[in-house]
Write a protein that holds these residues in place. Sequence first.
Motif, mmCIF file in Angstrom:
data_model
loop_
_atom_site.group_PDB
_atom_site.id
_atom_site.type_symbol
_atom_site.label_atom_id
_atom_site.label_comp_id
_atom_site.label_asym_id
_atom_site.label_seq_id
_atom_site.Cartn_x
_atom_site.Cartn_y
_atom_site.Cartn_z
ATOM 1 N N GLU A 56 -0.111 8.186 14.317
ATOM 2 C CA GLU A 56 0.098 6.772 14.607
ATOM 3 C C GLU A 56 0.083 5.988 13.300
ATOM 4 O O GLU A 56 -0.507 6.429 12.313
ATOM 5 N N PRO A 57 0.711 4.817 13.295
ATOM 6 C CA PRO A 57 0.666 3.994 12.079
ATOM 7 C C PRO A 57 -0.763 3.538 11.788
ATOM 8 O O PRO A 57 -1.580 3.415 12.701
ATOM 9 N N ASN A 58 -1.061 3.331 10.517
ATOM 10 C CA ASN A 58 -2.386 2.853 10.117
ATOM 11 C C ASN A 58 -2.201 1.897 8.955
ATOM 12 O O ASN A 58 -1.950 2.310 7.825
ATOM 13 N N TRP A 59 -2.282 0.606 9.258
ATOM 14 C CA TRP A 59 -2.059 -0.436 8.265
ATOM 15 C C TRP A 59 -3.033 -0.304 7.099
ATOM 16 O O TRP A 59 -2.650 -0.421 5.938
ATOM 17 N N THR A 60 -4.294 -0.042 7.379
ATOM 18 C CA THR A 60 -5.314 0.062 6.339
ATOM 19 C C THR A 60 -4.999 1.193 5.359
ATOM 20 O O THR A 60 -5.203 1.051 4.162
ATOM 21 N N MET A 61 -4.492 2.296 5.883
ATOM 22 C CA MET A 61 -4.172 3.445 5.037
ATOM 23 C C MET A 61 -2.757 3.369 4.456
ATOM 24 O O MET A 61 -2.353 4.243 3.702
ATOM 25 N N GLY A 62 -2.008 2.341 4.848
ATOM 26 C CA GLY A 62 -0.651 2.186 4.334
ATOM 27 C C GLY A 62 0.346 3.138 4.965
ATOM 28 O O GLY A 62 1.385 3.442 4.382
#
Length: 72
Positions: A56-62
């Motif tokens: 899944e996408p993870n904004w914090t991890m870029g």
Amino acid sequence: MFTQLNPPIPLTVLGKGDGYAIGLIDYGQEHNLIWVTIITSTGEFWCAPNPSVRAEPNWTMGRPRPAIDTAN
């Protein structure tokens, strides 16, 4: 070998949708890992081979939402 995942891991199963992996089956070195997943929209359980699973996408991890390839 079966490993229960705690906490479950959010992922996408190609062709099925977003869900949470609750377990992982490893049949050994000549087989794909199998992700035991509950699909969020349907409540279905699917055992998805590793090539059909995306993080899944993870904004914090870029990490952006992965491109969904239709080859699998």
